[in-house]
Design a protein around this motif. Sequence first.
Motif, PDB file in Angstrom:
ATOM      1  N   ASP A 143       0.891  -1.687   0.226  1.00 57.53           N
ATOM      2  CA  ASP A 143      -0.263  -0.011   0.034  1.00 57.53           C
ATOM      3  C   ASP A 143       1.273   1.820  -0.356  1.00 57.53           C
ATOM      4  O   ASP A 143       1.914   1.576  -0.141  1.00 57.53           O
ATOM      5  CB  ASP A 143      -1.061   0.162   1.066  1.00 57.53           C
ATOM      6  N   LEU A 144      -0.218   1.920  -0.809  1.00 58.41           N
ATOM      7  CA  LEU A 144       0.983   3.630  -0.724  1.00 58.41           C
ATOM      8  C   LEU A 144       1.746   3.860   1.213  1.00 58.41           C
ATOM      9  O   LEU A 144       2.800   4.215   0.745  1.00 58.41           O
ATOM     10  CB  LEU A 144       0.424   4.808  -0.922  1.00 58.41           C
ATOM     11  N   ALA A 145       0.936   3.918   2.186  1.00 54.41           N
ATOM     12  CA  ALA A 145       1.778   4.312   4.061  1.00 54.41           C
ATOM     13  C   ALA A 145       2.996   3.186   3.640  1.00 54.41           C
ATOM     14  O   ALA A 145       3.254   3.699   4.623  1.00 54.41           O
ATOM     15  CB  ALA A 145       0.528   3.642   4.374  1.00 54.41           C
ATOM     16  N   GLU A 146       3.269   2.232   3.005  1.00 55.54           N
ATOM     17  CA  GLU A 146       4.199   1.524   3.181  1.00 55.54           C
ATOM     18  C   GLU A 146       5.437   1.704   2.223  1.00 55.54           C
ATOM     19  O   GLU A 146       6.679   1.196   2.603  1.00 55.54           O
ATOM     20  CB  GLU A 146       4.095  -0.083   3.203  1.00 55.54           C
ATOM     21  N   LEU A 147       5.338   3.532   1.126  1.00 54.20           N
ATOM     22  CA  LEU A 147       6.306   3.130   0.161  1.00 54.20           C
ATOM     23  C   LEU A 147       7.205   3.872   1.270  1.00 54.20           C
ATOM     24  O   LEU A 147       8.516   3.802   0.978  1.00 54.20           O
ATOM     25  CB  LEU A 147       6.077   4.515  -0.487  1.00 54.20           C
ATOM     26  N   GLU A 150      10.753   1.868   6.625  1.00 53.35           N
ATOM     27  CA  GLU A 150      12.636   1.698   6.294  1.00 53.35           C
ATOM     28  C   GLU A 150      12.367  -0.009   6.187  1.00 53.35           C
ATOM     29  O   GLU A 150      13.202  -0.447   6.507  1.00 53.35           O
ATOM     30  CB  GLU A 150      13.364   2.114   7.293  1.00 53.35           C
ATOM     31  N   ASP A 151      11.320  -0.228   6.317  1.00 55.58           N
ATOM     32  CA  ASP A 151      11.089  -2.035   6.273  1.00 55.58           C
ATOM     33  C   ASP A 151       9.699  -2.234   5.707  1.00 55.58           C
ATOM     34  O   ASP A 151       9.474  -3.197   5.706  1.00 55.58           O
ATOM     35  CB  ASP A 151      11.040  -2.334   7.635  1.00 55.58           C
ATOM     36  N   SER A 152       9.494  -2.152   4.402  1.00 54.09           N
ATOM     37  CA  SER A 152       8.627  -2.182   3.234  1.00 54.09           C
ATOM     38  C   SER A 152       8.865  -2.899   2.774  1.00 54.09           C
ATOM     39  O   SER A 152      10.186  -3.929   2.954  1.00 54.09           O
ATOM     40  CB  SER A 152       8.300  -0.897   1.972  1.00 54.09           C
TER      41      SER A 152
END
Length: 328
Positions: A143-147, A150-152
């Motif tokens: 999802d966009l929030a994970e972009l 630092e641990d995507s």
Amino acid sequence: QFLELCTRLTEEHPEVIPFLSGRHQKASPDFLASAELRNVLARCLARVRARRNKVYVYINELCTVLKAHTLRRKLPLAAAPPAPLPPPPSAPQPSPEPGSTTTATTATTPRPPGGSKRQIRYLENLLRVYTGEIRRLQERELDLAELDSEDSTYLQESRLKRKMMRIFQRLCELKQCSSLTGRVIEQRIAYRGTRYPEVNRRIERFINRPEAFPDYTDILKVIQKASARHSLGLARRQMESMAQDAFREVGNRLQERRHLDLVYNFGSHLTDQYRPGTDPALVDPALAKRLRKNRTVALTRLDDVISHYAQLQDESEEEERGRKRAAR
């Protein structure tokens, strides 16, 4: 179909087709049944049909792919070296005095090079675990929030792949085998663009360094050093002209090699079900014509950009030399 077409085009070199068949027989069964091989064959077949004079180039590309998926034979553990022959009889040694203690020397067998079966089995199992984890990460939704995290998912996948590369290098050391995988990027580029062997050798050595992608100035410096080292007596204008030609040729060949490496290695198991026959350009002549036109325009513009910056570098160096002469 590929073999049938290449057999007709390589009649003057009958040894080529048996060599290609041998590579095919040595490849792993899983790869021979994979979609990747079908894609590579379809691409090479289409290219041979379009440019028959390049048949040996495309055969070499197919051999490179098959070599990368050759079945690896298990190497036997190295046997212990034979025991040294006893030394020739010499003069009798004096017997030890009564009461003295003698120590018996035991011959220690040197440890054979390479790793133990337990070490190799552990690392191979670790590779399988990491492979499964990477597949799981690739199947996750991002999802966009994970972009900005630092641990995507992408960063986790990248870290695991770097770990797998280190494990692979260690496995090659333990098995005492080469770490070359047969990728196109590992193939050495031969350069014969000038009539001076000394210049050709230096340029070839320079462009085959790891992660090398030289610019015009780098090539010019290589030619200048070769001229000075071997007393070739090349004029300034001559070296600049040679550097421009070499820069264009080397840049195109490096770019082509990286492109082929990307085509062969980029992707995910999620796209394994792709079939070349589903390409919309195959059933839409207008789209295929537009794509060919765009490719021609892209290559022309790329050549214009290379020529433009080569000329700018040339002019900037001329201005610098003019300022130095004015200062003197």
